[in-house]
Design a protein around this motif. Structure first.
Motif, PDB file in Angstrom:
ATOM      1  N   LYS A 105       0.828  -1.194   0.000  1.00 42.17           N
ATOM      2  CA  LYS A 105       0.000   0.000   0.000  1.00 42.17           C
ATOM      3  C   LYS A 105       0.871   1.255   0.000  1.00 42.17           C
ATOM      4  N   THR A 106       1.941   1.214   0.783  1.00 43.40           N
ATOM      5  CA  THR A 106       2.841   2.378   0.854  1.00 43.40           C
ATOM      6  C   THR A 106       3.506   2.635  -0.503  1.00 43.40           C
ATOM      7  N   ALA A 107       3.959   1.564  -1.178  1.00 46.60           N
ATOM      8  CA  ALA A 107       4.588   1.711  -2.492  1.00 46.60           C
ATOM      9  C   ALA A 107       3.588   2.233  -3.514  1.00 46.60           C
ATOM     10  N   ALA A 108       2.350   1.798  -3.404  1.00 45.25           N
ATOM     11  CA  ALA A 108       1.335   2.288  -4.336  1.00 45.25           C
ATOM     12  C   ALA A 108       1.128   3.792  -4.181  1.00 45.25           C
ATOM     13  N   LYS A 109       1.203   4.272  -2.936  1.00 45.35           N
ATOM     14  CA  LYS A 109       1.015   5.706  -2.704  1.00 45.35           C
ATOM     15  C   LYS A 109       2.225   6.522  -3.142  1.00 45.35           C
ATOM     16  N   THR A 110       3.425   6.026  -2.805  1.00 48.25           N
ATOM     17  CA  THR A 110       4.642   6.817  -3.055  1.00 48.25           C
ATOM     18  C   THR A 110       5.164   6.685  -4.485  1.00 48.25           C
ATOM     19  N   GLN A 111       4.894   5.552  -5.137  1.00 47.59           N
ATOM     20  CA  GLN A 111       5.427   5.338  -6.487  1.00 47.59           C
ATOM     21  C   GLN A 111       4.417   5.670  -7.590  1.00 47.59           C
ATOM     22  N   TRP A 112       3.127   5.431  -7.307  1.00 45.17           N
ATOM     23  CA  TRP A 112       2.114   5.647  -8.337  1.00 45.17           C
ATOM     24  C   TRP A 112       1.112   6.721  -7.949  1.00 45.17           C
ATOM     25  N   TYR A 113       1.287   7.284  -6.759  1.00 51.57           N
ATOM     26  CA  TYR A 113       0.541   8.474  -6.333  1.00 51.57           C
ATOM     27  C   TYR A 113      -0.975   8.264  -6.372  1.00 51.57           C
ATOM     28  N   VAL A 114      -1.410   7.108  -5.870  1.00 50.17           N
ATOM     29  CA  VAL A 114      -2.841   6.835  -5.743  1.00 50.17           C
ATOM     30  C   VAL A 114      -3.264   7.116  -4.305  1.00 50.17           C
ATOM     31  N   GLU A 115      -4.545   7.343  -4.127  1.00 51.24           N
ATOM     32  CA  GLU A 115      -5.077   7.697  -2.809  1.00 51.24           C
ATOM     33  C   GLU A 115      -5.537   6.433  -2.054  1.00 51.24           C
TER      34      GLU A 115
END
Length: 308
Positions: A105-115
């Motif tokens: 979840k953290t990588a999804a937020k920091t790498q792909w900028y999803v909410e």
């Protein structure tokens, strides 16, 4: 004007004059309606003509073929933007596959900028694990639907994954179309656009190289001028050029004089004037003075007789 005058039903028309010239005033809506009726009439005439030539079955077959061709063109038109988008994202290359790649979840937020609320709509790869991980293709799909962040382009590895996602999306659409001719038409269209961009870029590079060469020549000439001025200016350079020219001229004159002097020296030894030098009185005198005196045999005999 004749079509307006002969329209059925007639078009409302008012005649006016200006400086003796008559002109008609009509409503635009009436003209638009007349144009539509005339187009329908022309289409009906064309239909009747084709039916007479092809027959009813042939005409129906022709309509079916036109419809199928139109559907193919529309399907190809839908594939073109998908393929174009995939190729524009492929500047850093394309990842081999997205299968088996999962991110937290953290990588999804920091790498792909999803909410967070978007991630909550996804299903974890393994729900039994405490730290949930999600399929990277699903995360990229969220980022794509939201509008891919420009910061993704700053990371080649992420850009490669995004390019693979777009290529897979295009491939899925091609399978849905299930028509090789439609897919080929889309490929040809996008390839032609890319080739056009390559030609423009190539021409711009050649132009830039030529302009760079011109500027480098200017810089070289400037450096030569600055070096000449630092060493004493253009006068010394001009004087050096003048002395070199005079030395060259003197060398050429000496080269011309040597053969002539050699000819005179040889002629002097032989007692003759050179072929290219006219005989003068002084030279003739000198040559005659060196000749042997002629002996008279008559005088010699008389001298011997007196002695006897």
């Amino acid at each position: 004007m004749a079509q307006v005058a002969s329209a059925d039903p007639p078009v409302e028309c008012q005649w006016r004059s200006c400086h003796g010239n008559s002109y008609a005033v009509v409503k635009l809506c009436d003209i638009a309606a007349l144009k539509s009726r005339l187009a329908k009439q022309a289409k009906e005439v064309e239909k009747q003509k084709l039916m007479e030539e092809l027959g009813e079955e042939g005409y129906a077959q022709m309509l079916a073929e036109k419809k199928a061709q139109k559907e193919k063109e529309e399907a190809a038109a839908k594939l073109v933007p998908l393929l174009k988008e995939a190729m524009e994202a492929s500047g850093h290359g394309v990842a081999d596959t997205l299968e088996g790649i999962a991110i937290s979840k953290t990588a999804a937020k920091t790498q792909w900028y999803v909410e967070q609320y978007q991630i909550d709509t996804l299903t974890p790869v393994d729900p039994t694990k405490k730290q949930a991980k999600y399929d990277v293709a699903d995360v990229i799909n969220l980022a794509h639907n939201r509008g891919i962040n420009s910061r993704v382009k700053e990371h080649p590895d992420r850009q490669q994954l995004y390019a693979r996602y777009l290529h897979d999306k295009f491939a899925a659409q091609c399978r849905a179309v299930d028509d090789a001719t439609v897919v080929k038409a889309a490929y040809d269209k996008v390839r032609g656009q890319i080739e056009q961009v390559v030609r423009k870029k190539s021409a711009a590079v050649k132009c830039a190289e030529f302009e760079l060469k011109v500027e480098e020549t200017k810089l070289s000439a400037f450096d030569e001028m600055a070096e000449d001025m630092a060493s004493g200016g253009g006068k010394k350079k001009a004087a050096a050029k003048g002395s070199k020219a005079r030395a060259k001229e003197n060398a050429e004159n000496d080269a011309e004089k040597k053969p002539a002097a050699k000819k005179r020296k040889v002629a002097k030894k032989k007692g003759l004037a050179p072929a290219d030098e006219p005989v003068t009185s002084s030279s003739a005198g000198r040559s005659s003075g060196r000749r042997k005196k002629a002996v008279s045999y008559a005088e010699s005999e008389s001298e011997y007789e007196e002695e006897d």
